[in-house]
Design a protein around this motif. Structure first.
Motif, mmCIF file in Angstrom:
data_model
loop_
_atom_site.group_PDB
_atom_site.id
_atom_site.type_symbol
_atom_site.label_atom_id
_atom_site.label_comp_id
_atom_site.label_asym_id
_atom_site.label_seq_id
_atom_site.Cartn_x
_atom_site.Cartn_y
_atom_site.Cartn_z
ATOM 1 N N LEU A 18 0.856 -1.193 0.000
ATOM 2 C CA LEU A 18 0.000 0.000 0.000
ATOM 3 C C LEU A 18 0.892 1.242 0.000
ATOM 4 O O LEU A 18 1.707 1.435 0.914
ATOM 5 C CB LEU A 18 -0.923 -0.024 1.224
ATOM 6 N N ILE A 19 0.755 2.066 -1.020
ATOM 7 C CA ILE A 19 1.653 3.218 -1.194
ATOM 8 C C ILE A 19 1.579 4.175 -0.005
ATOM 9 O O ILE A 19 2.574 4.802 0.377
ATOM 10 C CB ILE A 19 1.328 3.934 -2.522
ATOM 11 N N SER A 20 0.429 4.280 0.598
ATOM 12 C CA SER A 20 0.293 5.190 1.748
ATOM 13 C C SER A 20 1.128 4.737 2.951
ATOM 14 O O SER A 20 1.353 5.515 3.886
ATOM 15 C CB SER A 20 -1.179 5.293 2.160
ATOM 16 N N PHE B 256 -1.205 6.321 -8.126
ATOM 17 C CA PHE B 256 -1.298 4.882 -7.871
ATOM 18 C C PHE B 256 -1.553 4.644 -6.387
ATOM 19 O O PHE B 256 -1.020 5.336 -5.519
ATOM 20 C CB PHE B 256 0.002 4.175 -8.284
ATOM 21 N N VAL B 257 -2.330 3.605 -6.100
ATOM 22 C CA VAL B 257 -2.672 3.293 -4.713
ATOM 23 C C VAL B 257 -1.783 2.181 -4.163
ATOM 24 O O VAL B 257 -1.373 2.214 -3.006
ATOM 25 C CB VAL B 257 -4.168 2.886 -4.604
ATOM 26 N N ILE B 258 -1.521 1.182 -5.027
ATOM 27 C CA ILE B 258 -0.676 0.054 -4.614
ATOM 28 C C ILE B 258 0.466 -0.126 -5.612
ATOM 29 O O ILE B 258 0.378 0.325 -6.769
ATOM 30 C CB ILE B 258 -1.473 -1.263 -4.511
ATOM 31 N N CYS B 259 1.538 -0.764 -5.153
ATOM 32 C CA CYS B 259 2.623 -1.181 -6.056
ATOM 33 C C CYS B 259 3.031 -2.602 -5.677
ATOM 34 O O CYS B 259 2.706 -3.085 -4.586
ATOM 35 C CB CYS B 259 3.810 -0.217 -6.000
ATOM 36 N N ASP C 59 -4.040 -5.871 3.709
ATOM 37 C CA ASP C 59 -5.314 -6.060 4.403
ATOM 38 C C ASP C 59 -5.343 -7.354 5.216
ATOM 39 O O ASP C 59 -6.370 -7.702 5.811
ATOM 40 C CB ASP C 59 -6.473 -6.058 3.393
ATOM 41 N N HIS C 60 -4.233 -8.064 5.278
ATOM 42 C CA HIS C 60 -4.165 -9.308 6.047
ATOM 43 C C HIS C 60 -3.758 -8.993 7.493
ATOM 44 O O HIS C 60 -3.056 -8.008 7.759
ATOM 45 C CB HIS C 60 -3.140 -10.259 5.403
ATOM 46 N N GLU C 61 -4.183 -9.856 8.402
ATOM 47 C CA GLU C 61 -3.843 -9.608 9.816
ATOM 48 C C GLU C 61 -2.334 -9.712 10.075
ATOM 49 O O GLU C 61 -1.819 -9.114 11.022
ATOM 50 C CB GLU C 61 -4.599 -10.591 10.713
#
Length: 870
Positions: A741-743, A758-761, A771-773
């Motif tokens: 996640l770029i953020s 872009f949001v992801i790379c 998004d996984h634990e």
């Protein structure tokens, strides 16, 4: 005035020509009968040490004459430049037979009556590669026995002047020269031609070539073997012909003969490896279009839509996966199923090579009368330098004679200094490798920022990716550093070996060999080990990258893997070394001798003598063969240790070696003085080094296939994670790239701009998504792949080692026919010697010699019966 000088020079030459009736190209004394076995040269310069040098020479030459040698001096007025004196040395029959017994030289006693081997059915096919019988086997095959002065009539002595070959004669004379004293200085006894050469008393010491290499000798008593070697062996146009090993051995001695026998055999065996490697390469070439991984990378709808994380911090931007399309296609040439097959094949090939060489070596030992030869007596005797530097003496427990020795305390100090020096230079190599890695890390960011197209993120310059550009420039820089370090370390290694004062010649050569090999092993292979086993393995992941010295971000591999970079590194270093080596070996000596060859061709024989022609050539040196072996062993490492990454390496080595044989033979025959003949029954310590590298190669290739290539991850995906039964490898690229996640980028890593928001790379690893634990931790697939890699290494190593040891056990070191011939020759030789002793006893009994008792006669007959029984 100028015309007057020319006229005076013409008169001088005319007088010198008229003065001599015998051609100065002759290899005989002025009487035309006594052969020149060795030549010493010196310049009578009037400097401060002139008188001391004159006294040394006078004493040395006087002692040589006392030892039985005959000398004849050519005044400097007779030399071409008018400065050099030449002392010609002849060993008369009495000296030769005395030292032939001391050196245990074997000589003919009867012609060999053992039937020749059955003809090979392939002889007709191999006929174009054969040389004439007279060249291949210049002498008949004889049964031989160590020479004994008391049994001269037993040997086949037809002519005393030719009974001992020129190579035997120069070996005997050299033995005397190395031990002849020349006085006492500073309370120590000084001796040996080597010291006199080092202190400038003599400028050169060498045996003569028998003729000029481009034409036969005018003297009918000369064999013109140098001319034959040049015509049949040393010309490149004869590259497809077999080597005249018997003639090489006769002219240069067994030590040089065994080197060329090994090099020729190694080249023959490389042919098989080169063919299989070429087939593996062609397999990769023909299956390029079927490679699903590169198809997905190049597909605009797959690779064109995958946005990759930046290659460096801040300055680099996001890029699309299909920019590496070409490099992923070319990596398939070397990273395919054939890679695994070739790695296993080479593990078995190297065993076959070493085992078959042992058999070839055993055959040569029999043919060259080296069966009972442990090590040359001269090699096992004390070095003159050891005797000179060791002032203390102790009693030898075996011979009960007083011998010089080096105290243990002195040995310990010298070994400590030597070890520290070697450790320092090895550390220097590692430091230089780290410097190259830093260069790679620093330049990589620059290349990455320069090569990115910031507007469209489309493919940049084809195959030239930032990774490849960095790898090529770093490899070239690394090669330059290797050459520079080699230049200095060669001199350091000789200095520290001299400082250790080894006891024997063999010990000296073995110590120097181990030092030089250790250094060159680290020097040449360290960069390849880095790319193969370290690059891309400790990168971290976006947001938690690993840094060297907390400054430079560690390198990543291409999405297609690191194998293509290892291939690049290997090609540049291996090919560069071979090209540079041939330039050094061929062009440099040719330039050095160019002027001398001009004189040899343009001056009358009366003025440019045989000893002057040879004096103007280069010196082969005691370590000449050492460097030849070292060069080939380093090449052997390239084609075995890393061959899984570059199946064309054996083909490159084969082409180099075909050239190497002719370059080595050409320079030895035309550019160098004739080396002193020496005996050797094997390639020595190099055999153990080759065995060690053969074992190590199995381990390195197993690790390359497991950790550097992408084969194991593909297989795990194929069998465990693929969801498409019709095309099991589809989706592999997407599966092998993790999501970030770029953020989540920290400020240090985040690019300055993100124009397309872009949001992801994606990045090359097996980690859980954001998004996984267990976000960004290694996924279960990572551990599955790691387990598969370790299992593969264990299985491959065990399979190859079992096959290797089984093959080694199956192939006997000595062929059965050679064993039978050795036994028969020993039996017949003993029988001949015992019959001779029996005849002598009978003569003494008939003459009434009371010392020849009946018991002695019975004992001799009994010994013959025992010999027959054995």
């Amino acid at each position: 005035q100028q015309s007057g000088r020319k006229f005076q020079l013409f008169l001088k030459r005319r007088l010198r020509i008229d003065k001599r009736h015998q051609s100065k190209d002759s290899i005989f004394f002025r009487d035309g009968v006594r052969r020149i076995d060795f030549v010493l040269s010196y310049v009578d310069d009037l400097n401060k040490e002139w008188e001391k040098k004159w006294e040394r020479r006078k004493e040395f030459e006087s002692n040589l004459q006392k030892a039985g040698l005959e000398l004849e001096t050519e005044d400097k007025k007779e030399s071409e430049d008018g400065k050099i004196f030449f002392v010609k040395i002849h060993a008369p029959w009495e000296v030769l037979i005395t030292y032939a017994e001391v050196l245990n030289i074997k000589v003919p006693i009867r012609e060999n009556d053992i039937p020749p081997m059955v003809e090979n059915p392939l002889d007709c096919v191999l006929l174009p590669f054969r040389l004439p019988e007279k060249v291949m086997h210049p002498e008949p095959d004889y049964f031989t026995a160590p020479f004994s002065k008391d049994k001269q009539e037993l040997y086949l002595i037809d002519d005393e002047s030719t009974f001992f070959s020129p190579s035997m004669r120069n070996r005997i004379v050299n033995y005397i020269l190395t031990r002849c004293p020349y006085g006492t200085e500073e309370g120590k006894k000084k001796f040996g031609i080597k010291r006199l050469l080092n202190n400038g008393t003599y400028t050169a010491a060498y045996p003569l070539h028998d003729c000029q290499y481009w034409k036969k000798a005018s003297d009918p008593h000369c064999d013109s073997e140098r001319y034959t070697l040049y015509m049949e062996w040393a010309r490149f146009l004869r590259f497809y012909k077999e080597q005249p090993l018997d003639l090489i051995r006769k002219y240069y001695g067994e030590k040089i003969g065994i080197y060329f026998a090994w090099l020729g055999f190694y080249t023959e065996m490389l042919f098989l490896a080169a063919v299989v490697g070429l087939i593996c390469f062609l397999y990769g070439l023909f299956t390029m279009d079927e490679n699903m991984s590169s198809k997905e990378i190049c597909d605009p709808s797959i690779g064109g839509e995958i946005i990759m994380c930046p290659l460096c911090d801040r300055d680099c931007e996001y890029w699309r996966l299909n920019t590496t399309c070409e490099s992923s296609q070319y990596s398939h040439l070397f990273d395919n199923v054939a890679t695994l097959f070739f790695a296993i094949f080479m593990g078995i090939w190297v065993t076959l090579f070493l085992e078959f060489w042992k058999r070839r070596q055993a055959r040569l030992k029999y043919e060259w009368d080296l069966v009972d030869f442990e090590e040359e007596q001269q090699q096992l005797q004390l070095r003159p330098e050891y005797e000179a530097k060791c002032t203390q003496k102790k009693r030898n427990p075996v011979t009960q004679e007083m011998e010089p020795y080096l105290p243990i305390t002195s040995q310990a100090v010298r070994f400590c200094v030597s070890g520290a020096t070697v450790l320092f230079w090895v550390s220097l190599i590692i430091a230089s490798m780290i410097a190259v890695i830093v260069y790679r890390l620093a330049v990589y960011a620059a290349f990455a920022s320069l090569m990115e197209n910031t507007q469209s993120l489309q493919p940049i310059s084809g195959l030239l990716t930032p990774q490849l550009a960095t790898s090529v420039t770093a490899s070239c820089l690394n090669f330059v550093i290797i050459m520079i370090l080699n230049f200095f370390y060669e001199r350091i290694a000789i200095w520290i070996t001299d400082m250790e004062i080894p006891r024997t010649h063999m010990e000296y050569e073995n110590r120097l060999t181990m030092k030089m090999f250790l250094f060159q092993f680290v020097n040449y292979y360290s960069s390849c080990f880095y790319v193969a086993f370290f690059k891309g393995k400790f990168v971290g992941y976006p947001g938690a990258y690993t840094y060297m010295f907390n400054r430079w971000r560690n390198e990543e591999c291409d999405p297609a893997g690191c194998l293509i970079e290892l291939t690049t590194q290997l090609t540049i270093v291996m090919a560069g070394k071979q090209i540079w080596g041939n330039i050094q070996e061929a062009i440099v000596p040719w330039i050095c001798n160019w002027w001398g060859r001009r004189k040899a061709r343009n001056n009358p024989e009366n003025l440019y003598s045989r000893w002057e022609q040879d004096h103007d050539l280069q010196t082969f040196g005691a370590l000449g063969l050492f460097y030849e072996y070292l060069e080939m062993v380093i090449q052997f490492g390239f084609i075995t240790l890393f061959v899984a990454s570059f199946p064309l390496a054996p083909l490159l080595a084969l082409m180099n070696n075909i050239l190497e044989i002719r370059v080595d033979s050409w320079k030895l025959t035309t550019q160098y003085r004739r080396p002193v003949a020496a005996k050797a029954h094997s390639i020595g310590v190099w055999q153990e080094i080759l065995n060690g590298m053969a074992i190590l190669s199995v381990v390195t290739n197993a690790f390359i296939v497991a950790f550097t290539s992408d084969m194991i991850p593909r297989l795990v995906y194929y069998y465990a994670y693929s969801e498409n039964e019709d095309s099991p490898m589809s989706g592999y690229i997407n599966n092998s790239l993790s999501v970030f996640l770029i953020s989540d980028f920290p400020v240090r890593n985040e690019p300055k701009e993100n124009p397309e928001n872009f949001v992801i790379c994606r990045y090359r690893d097996y980690r859980y998504p954001p998004d996984h634990e267990r976000r960004y931790l290694h996924s279960m697939q990572f551990w599955h792949i790691l387990a598969a890699k370790l299992a593969f290494i264990i299985i491959m190593e065990h399979v190859v080692f079992v096959v290797k040891f089984f093959v080694a056990w199956m192939i006997p070191d000595v062929p059965a026919d050679v064993k039978a011939k050795i036994k028969r020759e020993k039996y017949l030789t003993q029988k001949i010697l015992h019959e001779y002793e029996l005849e002598k006893l009978k003569e003494r009994l008939c003459q009434g010699d009371t010392r020849a008792t009946e018991k002695e006669f019975i004992a001799t007959e009994g010994r013959m019966e025992l010999s027959r029984a054995m």
